[in-house]
Design an enzyme around this catalytic site. Structure first.
Site, PDB file in Angstrom:
ATOM      1  N   ARG A  12      33.958 -13.371  -7.496  1.00  0.00           N
ATOM      2  CA  ARG A  12      35.027 -14.139  -6.851  1.00  0.00           C
ATOM      3  C   ARG A  12      35.675 -15.021  -7.895  1.00  0.00           C
ATOM      4  NH1 ARG A  12      32.707 -18.664  -8.638  1.00  0.00           N
ATOM      5  NH2 ARG A  12      34.265 -19.856  -7.492  1.00  0.00           N
ATOM      6  N   GLY A  13      36.778 -15.661  -7.534  1.00  0.00           N
ATOM      7  CA  GLY A  13      37.520 -16.472  -8.498  1.00  0.00           C
ATOM      8  C   GLY A  13      38.706 -15.663  -9.004  1.00  0.00           C
ATOM      9  N   ALA A  14      39.888 -16.287  -8.999  1.00  0.00           N
ATOM     10  CA  ALA A  14      41.112 -15.555  -9.323  1.00  0.00           C
ATOM     11  C   ALA A  14      41.034 -14.809 -10.660  1.00  0.00           C
ATOM     12  CB  ALA A  14      42.301 -16.516  -9.286  1.00  0.00           C
ATOM     13  N   ARG A  16      41.036  -7.389  -0.896  1.00  0.00           N
ATOM     14  CA  ARG A  16      41.404  -8.807  -0.704  1.00  0.00           C
ATOM     15  C   ARG A  16      42.898  -8.938  -0.898  1.00  0.00           C
ATOM     16  NH1 ARG A  16      37.665 -13.328  -3.214  1.00  0.00           N
ATOM     17  NH2 ARG A  16      39.003 -14.501  -1.773  1.00  0.00           N
ATOM     18  N   GLN A  76      30.329 -18.035   3.518  1.00  0.00           N
ATOM     19  CA  GLN A  76      30.960 -16.723   3.485  1.00  0.00           C
ATOM     20  C   GLN A  76      30.006 -15.728   4.127  1.00  0.00           C
ATOM     21  OE1 GLN A  76      29.546 -15.841  -0.629  1.00  0.00           O
ATOM     22  NE2 GLN A  76      28.978 -14.139   0.685  1.00  0.00           N
ATOM     23  N   ASP A 115      43.996 -24.209  -7.287  1.00  0.00           N
ATOM     24  CA  ASP A 115      44.359 -22.891  -6.768  1.00  0.00           C
ATOM     25  C   ASP A 115      45.852 -22.651  -6.884  1.00  0.00           C
ATOM     26  OD1 ASP A 115      41.752 -23.707  -5.110  1.00  0.00           O
ATOM     27  OD2 ASP A 115      41.881 -21.536  -5.318  1.00  0.00           O
ATOM     28  N   ASN A 143      43.802 -27.565  -4.147  1.00  0.00           N
ATOM     29  CA  ASN A 143      42.465 -27.177  -4.613  1.00  0.00           C
ATOM     30  C   ASN A 143      41.509 -27.287  -3.433  1.00  0.00           C
ATOM     31  OD1 ASN A 143      40.708 -26.353  -6.772  1.00  0.00           O
ATOM     32  ND2 ASN A 143      39.878 -28.426  -6.818  1.00  0.00           N
ATOM     33  N   LYS A 144      40.284 -26.885  -3.649  1.00  0.00           N
ATOM     34  CA  LYS A 144      39.253 -26.888  -2.596  1.00  0.00           C
ATOM     35  C   LYS A 144      39.237 -28.196  -1.815  1.00  0.00           C
ATOM     36  CE  LYS A 144      36.895 -24.265  -1.779  1.00  0.00           C
ATOM     37  NZ  LYS A 144      35.744 -23.705  -2.447  1.00  0.00           N
TER      38      LYS A 144
END
Lengths: 352, 352
Positions: free
Chosen positions: B46-48, B89, B194, B246, B255-256
């Protein structure tokens, strides 16, 4: 029913088992001092005012269950039971206060029957006074809330921490009783994993207890994580913040970790930040720096229940409380009225 | 090893399975597009930036594993695989970017062998460029840190979100590489559970991933709950805050959830608040109000793993991100240098 009470038919203590909430609502009975001690140690009953009542009812229980045939023997039994009770949570001031108050009330009893009666009457008085105090506090606090307000709260300063009604949540109950439409945003309140040596049990008193008791009373409540308080206040979703307190010194309010963070966010957004607590919470002999903050076990952040959520050997900082400086506090709601900082100590002393 | 990489002996993709951390460090192999898709859907990767590399390597994988006997058939296979990958995704921009970039790079290939070579070279280039970018960003950021600093961070803007090095944590790695003694305070970062339809899996990317990757690199890290940031900043335990992003619009950093709260606390205590993100995160065509914040499922706050921690039907508000207005941001650290708000859009455009 109340958080803790007396069963007059069986002469037992009855209480809501808070470790099972919200998944299960179960009333448990304590017919022995041993079972009451277990309930206190396991946090089936918790919260300073509720523990005061538990101590009082515990002394009455020992008076009713003792097989002593003489008054002297009965008093000896009761005093031993009192010591056993106090030892379960030695730092819980209210517990030993409740035990001692009921033992003192029995002093003039002339026989076993009177001893039991005096003990139970006094224990019941402790419980009733707590409810009355919270309802007075609630009434003062309700005057601060307007119809349609949304109140953000942290942890559980509700009826489950007391005998009934609650402090921060008592204010909301009183405002609702006045016909005001009040909504609540409850922060889940990490971490507080309690439990036995073998298992940690997540308490998250906001998500488990505050939401449960508000829903029971049909008060609209929305659950958020603690970190969301900034976002919801910025979005205009909060009109007031009301929290409880564990101790109030001249310069600061000690409450569950995270309270200080909410106070800063409230100040940033011009939102009033109130503390609701009985005057017994005041500790004006001390300043913030005189109070040591309890540091809890690292396991509370490494595990959730029995599930590992961080490296086993990660360094953890886990203070149980934080201090909110008085300049962030709009007012303190008590059963003797609302105090506005900066305190005029003499005036507070008169009213306390 | 890197978060995601290529096994040149078996021509497979290898990656760290992030769903098992921190309890278990396991390298998994993907030898088929199906297994790679499963890994992406299950957030094993995960993670862009890491997803960009996953897309690129995925196209290379399909080129190597195809049984096509003609170039045309191979290209058809690869294009189908690319579509399948992107569909895992659909909102992950970097994933489709990586797929498309590698497919484009194969256009001039004259035979099957060349197609495979071109694809793998390009996928590897994506991964290498990501690491290089983060190391440049880290070098700029390191200039802001002083020997002995303690940095508070939120979520995981680390190497596990990228191919290697990381953004916010990359800055810390670079400062450590310069010989500076830097300590980290990691917020556990609730909630993000998740998982599959049948089970929610707690991610808490701070407690699970940030602590793990820092401890692997022997960088001192202390774990706290998100609500403790106020307390630790008030106690003087934090010198700087560095978080990832993000999306960065002209007026705000997305962001988160929880990032905004930390930014207010930092401002209150005069602590610099930095954002570390590659310039690809800039979205200067938009303003905060143009961006919709994803609202995630209530179950994330009602359950922890499979354990119920709130009433099953409690109302929940669960935004995945928040917006920190630019006035709370001290600087944005990128691979092209540090930008200080208010932005001079023209200058930013030249440097981006």
């Amino acid at each position: 029913m109340r958080t803790i009470d007396w069963d007059y038919e069986k002469n037992n203590i009855i209480m809501i088992d808070q470790t099972l909430l919200p998944a299960e609502y179960r009333i448990i009975e304590c017919s022995t001092i041993e079972s009451l001690c277990e309930a206190i140690i396991s946090l089936r009953v918790r919260g300073a005012p509720a523990l005061g009542a538990a101590g009082g009812f515990g002394v009455a229980l020992s008076a009713f269950k003792s097989n002593a045939s003489s008054l002297d023997a009965l008093i000896k039994n009761i005093e031993n039971a009192g010591k056993t009770l106090i030892a379960t949570r030695p730092t819980a001031v209210n517990l030993s206060w409740g035990v001692k108050r009921v033992i003192r009330a029995m002093e003039d009893a002339r026989n076993i029957k009177e001893t039991r009666m005096f003990a139970l009457d006094e224990a019941k008085a402790i419980a009733d006074e707590d409810v009355k105090k919270n309802m007075q506090l609630g009434e003062y606090g309700a005057s601060l809330l307007e119809d349609g307000d949304t109140v953000l709260t942290h942890c559980n300063a509700g009826r489950l921490a007391c005998v009934d009604w609650g402090t921060a949540l008592g204010v909301i109950r009183s405002a609702r009783a006045d016909g005001k439409d009040i909504k609540v945003i409850a922060c889940e309140t990490r971490p507080l994993n309690q439990g036995s040596r073998r298992e940690t049990r997540p308490l998250n008193q906001g998500s488990r207890l505050t939401t449960w008791e508000l829903m029971e009373d049909k008060i609209p409540v929305t659950l958020i994580t603690d970190s969301m308080s900034g976002h919801v206040m910025r979005k205009g979703m909060v009109d007031k913040v009301i929290v409880g307190a564990d101790r109030i010194t001249q310069d600061a309010v000690f409450n569950k970790i995270g309270t200080y963070t909410h106070s800063i966010i409230a100040k940033e957004h011009g939102i009033p930040f109130y503390v609701a607590a009985p005057v017994s919470t005041f500790d004006f002999e001390r300043l913030e720096d005189d109070v040591e903050i309890e540091i809890r076990k690292p396991q509370e952040l490494r595990f959730f229940g029995n599930r590992q959520i961080a490296p086993l050997d990660v360094d953890v900082y886990n203070p149980a409380f934080d201090a909110t400086p008085m300049e962030n506090v709009t007012g303190i709601i008590t059963e003797n009225g609302i105090f506005y900082p900066p305190f005029l100590i003499d005036e507070v002393k008169i009213r306390v």
